[in-house]
Design a protein around this motif. Structure first.
Motif, mmCIF file in Angstrom:
data_model
loop_
_atom_site.group_PDB
_atom_site.id
_atom_site.type_symbol
_atom_site.label_atom_id
_atom_site.label_comp_id
_atom_site.label_asym_id
_atom_site.label_seq_id
_atom_site.Cartn_x
_atom_site.Cartn_y
_atom_site.Cartn_z
ATOM 1 N N SER A 1 14.338 -7.791 1.246
ATOM 2 C CA SER A 1 13.140 -7.079 0.784
ATOM 3 C C SER A 1 13.167 -6.795 -0.716
ATOM 4 O O SER A 1 13.016 -5.650 -1.165
ATOM 5 C CB SER A 1 12.958 -5.769 1.574
ATOM 6 O OG SER A 1 12.854 -6.032 2.960
ATOM 7 N N THR B 1 2.837 -8.616 -1.310
ATOM 8 C CA THR B 1 2.636 -7.174 -1.399
ATOM 9 C C THR B 1 1.349 -6.890 -2.167
ATOM 10 O O THR B 1 0.931 -7.686 -3.015
ATOM 11 C CB THR B 1 3.823 -6.501 -2.106
ATOM 12 O OG1 THR B 1 3.980 -7.062 -3.417
ATOM 13 C CG2 THR B 1 5.115 -6.738 -1.328
ATOM 14 N N ARG C 1 6.807 -11.839 2.594
ATOM 15 C CA ARG C 1 5.378 -11.563 2.633
ATOM 16 C C ARG C 1 4.890 -11.242 1.220
ATOM 17 O O ARG C 1 5.683 -11.048 0.296
ATOM 18 C CB ARG C 1 5.036 -10.410 3.568
ATOM 19 C CG ARG C 1 5.604 -9.067 3.150
ATOM 20 C CD ARG C 1 4.990 -7.948 3.978
ATOM 21 N NE ARG C 1 3.540 -7.939 3.813
ATOM 22 C CZ ARG C 1 2.733 -7.162 4.529
ATOM 23 N NH1 ARG C 1 3.221 -6.370 5.473
ATOM 24 N NH2 ARG C 1 1.423 -7.189 4.326
ATOM 25 N N TYR D 1 -6.343 -14.924 6.015
ATOM 26 C CA TYR D 1 -5.074 -15.241 5.329
ATOM 27 C C TYR D 1 -4.703 -16.688 5.629
ATOM 28 O O TYR D 1 -4.605 -17.088 6.790
ATOM 29 C CB TYR D 1 -3.964 -14.297 5.809
ATOM 30 C CG TYR D 1 -2.649 -14.492 5.088
ATOM 31 C CD1 TYR D 1 -2.445 -13.932 3.836
ATOM 32 C CD2 TYR D 1 -1.629 -15.228 5.666
ATOM 33 C CE1 TYR D 1 -1.246 -14.103 3.167
ATOM 34 C CE2 TYR D 1 -0.427 -15.409 5.011
ATOM 35 C CZ TYR D 1 -0.240 -14.846 3.758
ATOM 36 O OH TYR D 1 0.943 -15.025 3.101
ATOM 37 N N LYS E 1 -3.302 -4.700 5.585
ATOM 38 C CA LYS E 1 -3.283 -4.777 7.035
ATOM 39 C C LYS E 1 -1.931 -5.273 7.538
ATOM 40 O O LYS E 1 -1.158 -5.875 6.792
ATOM 41 C CB LYS E 1 -4.385 -5.719 7.538
ATOM 42 C CG LYS E 1 -5.792 -5.315 7.176
ATOM 43 C CD LYS E 1 -6.788 -6.316 7.748
ATOM 44 C CE LYS E 1 -8.215 -5.942 7.418
ATOM 45 N NZ LYS E 1 -9.204 -6.917 7.987
ATOM 46 N N SER E 2 -1.702 -5.029 8.808
ATOM 47 C CA SER E 2 -0.502 -5.574 9.440
ATOM 48 C C SER E 2 -0.667 -7.083 9.620
ATOM 49 O O SER E 2 -1.787 -7.567 9.842
ATOM 50 C CB SER E 2 -0.284 -4.906 10.797
ATOM 51 O OG SER E 2 0.742 -5.546 11.522
ATOM 52 N N PRO E 3 0.429 -7.858 9.501
ATOM 53 C CA PRO E 3 0.310 -9.316 9.697
ATOM 54 C C PRO E 3 -0.292 -9.704 11.040
ATOM 55 O O PRO E 3 -0.952 -10.738 11.154
ATOM 56 C CB PRO E 3 1.762 -9.788 9.573
ATOM 57 C CG PRO E 3 2.426 -8.764 8.719
ATOM 58 C CD PRO E 3 1.776 -7.468 9.085
ATOM 59 N N LYS E 4 -0.118 -8.864 12.067
ATOM 60 C CA LYS E 4 -0.678 -9.173 13.378
ATOM 61 C C LYS E 4 -2.193 -8.997 13.405
ATOM 62 O O LYS E 4 -2.862 -9.545 14.277
ATOM 63 C CB LYS E 4 -0.030 -8.279 14.440
ATOM 64 C CG LYS E 4 1.466 -8.503 14.612
ATOM 65 C CD LYS E 4 2.024 -7.596 15.683
ATOM 66 C CE LYS E 4 3.515 -7.823 15.863
ATOM 67 N NZ LYS E 4 4.092 -6.937 16.923
ATOM 68 N N GLU E 5 -2.715 -8.216 12.456
ATOM 69 C CA GLU E 5 -4.149 -7.958 12.422
ATOM 70 C C GLU E 5 -4.927 -8.994 11.623
ATOM 71 O O GLU E 5 -6.152 -9.003 11.658
ATOM 72 C CB GLU E 5 -4.411 -6.568 11.837
ATOM 73 C CG GLU E 5 -3.783 -5.432 12.631
ATOM 74 C CD GLU E 5 -3.970 -4.080 11.958
ATOM 75 O OE1 GLU E 5 -3.582 -3.071 12.553
ATOM 76 O OE2 GLU E 5 -4.497 -4.056 10.820
#
Length: 257
Positions: free
Chosen positions: A76, A161, A159, A119, A109-113
């Motif tokens: 990270s 940011t 990811r 994206y 947002k969350s990656p699942k959303e």
């Protein structure tokens, strides 16, 4: 980061890995000595497979210990375009460009959303350069799940940011940052090769030594027979088989006499 781990924790991990190596080496050599004695008498393939599995297991453990001693991992790492991060072996990683075609607001947002229209994994990337002693060693693009590997160093894009100061001003005018995972594992390839070999060997060993529950071998009159064959022998008057199954010495003979 590895450099921020407490020295006592490092010492504990080193002792744990060293203990695993000692146990693995002891297991390999004990198995080797025992199995060689068996192989000299009679070549038994399941025993040979077990020896191979133990040897491979010892190599996997040694590979993990070598990765711990000679490698490193930084999780990270947040960088913006133009920023750099110094590694422990003299290399410096620089983010030279961040290419993000989608609306930066989706990064909140969350990656699942995220939907496929919000994206685009194949179009968003970051360009990084690996520098040592002022000279560029490698340069390339990193995508999601498509890392850059050079000199044993792997740079993975975890990811994107949100841009700095995203809460105010023109959000789309700012470039997002990146969150990276940087690791070096000299024994990564050997371990990845040997681990499936070990699993496959265990499966083969299980297949070679597995027997159906009702077909366990038993000896009747000096001959190895299955439970089914033994039952037939008892039914048709094999008194010795009846004695073995009932645990008696004379009652079986009297029953069929």
């Amino acid at each position: 980061q590895l450099g921020s781990i407490h020295p006592l924790l490092k010492l504990w991990l080193a002792g744990l890995c060293l203990g695993m190596i000692v146990l693995a080496v002891n297991l390999v050599f004990c198995s080797w000595t025992r199995l060689l004695k068996i192989i000299r008498i009679k070549l038994i393939m399941p025993k040979v497979f077990m020896l191979i599995i133990h040897v491979v297991f010892g190599l996997v453990v040694i590979g993990h210990f070598g990765s711990f001693v000679l490698g490193y991992r930084y999780d990270s790492i947040k960088l913006q375009q133009g920023q750099s991060f110094a590694l422990k072996d003299g290399y410096v990683l620089t983010v030279t460009d961040v290419h993000f075609i989608d609306n930066p607001e989706v990064l909140g947002k969350s990656p699942k959303e995220l939907g496929p229209d919000e994206y685009h994994h194949d179009a968003n990337f970051a360009e990084v350069a690996l520098i040592r002693n002022g000279k560029q060693v490698a340069r390339g693009r990193i995508y999601f799940l498509r890392p850059l590997t050079c000199k044993g160093i792997q740079v993975t894009l975890k990811r994107f940011t949100p841009p700095v100061g995203m809460k105010g001003g023109n959000r789309t005018a700012r470039k997002p940052g990146v969150k990276l995972v940087i690791s070096k594992n000299p024994a990564r390839i050997p371990v990845f090769v040997l681990f499936p070999v070990m699993i496959a060997g265990m499966c083969v060993y299980t297949f070679m030594t597995w027997r159906p529950r009702g077909l366990t071998g038993l000896r009747v009159n000096g001959e190895k027979k299955t439970n089914h064959e033994k039952g037939l022998s008892v039914f048709y008057g094999d008194s010795s088989a009846l004695d073995r199954s009932c645990g008696s010495t004379g009652r079986g003979n009297r029953a069929f006499s």
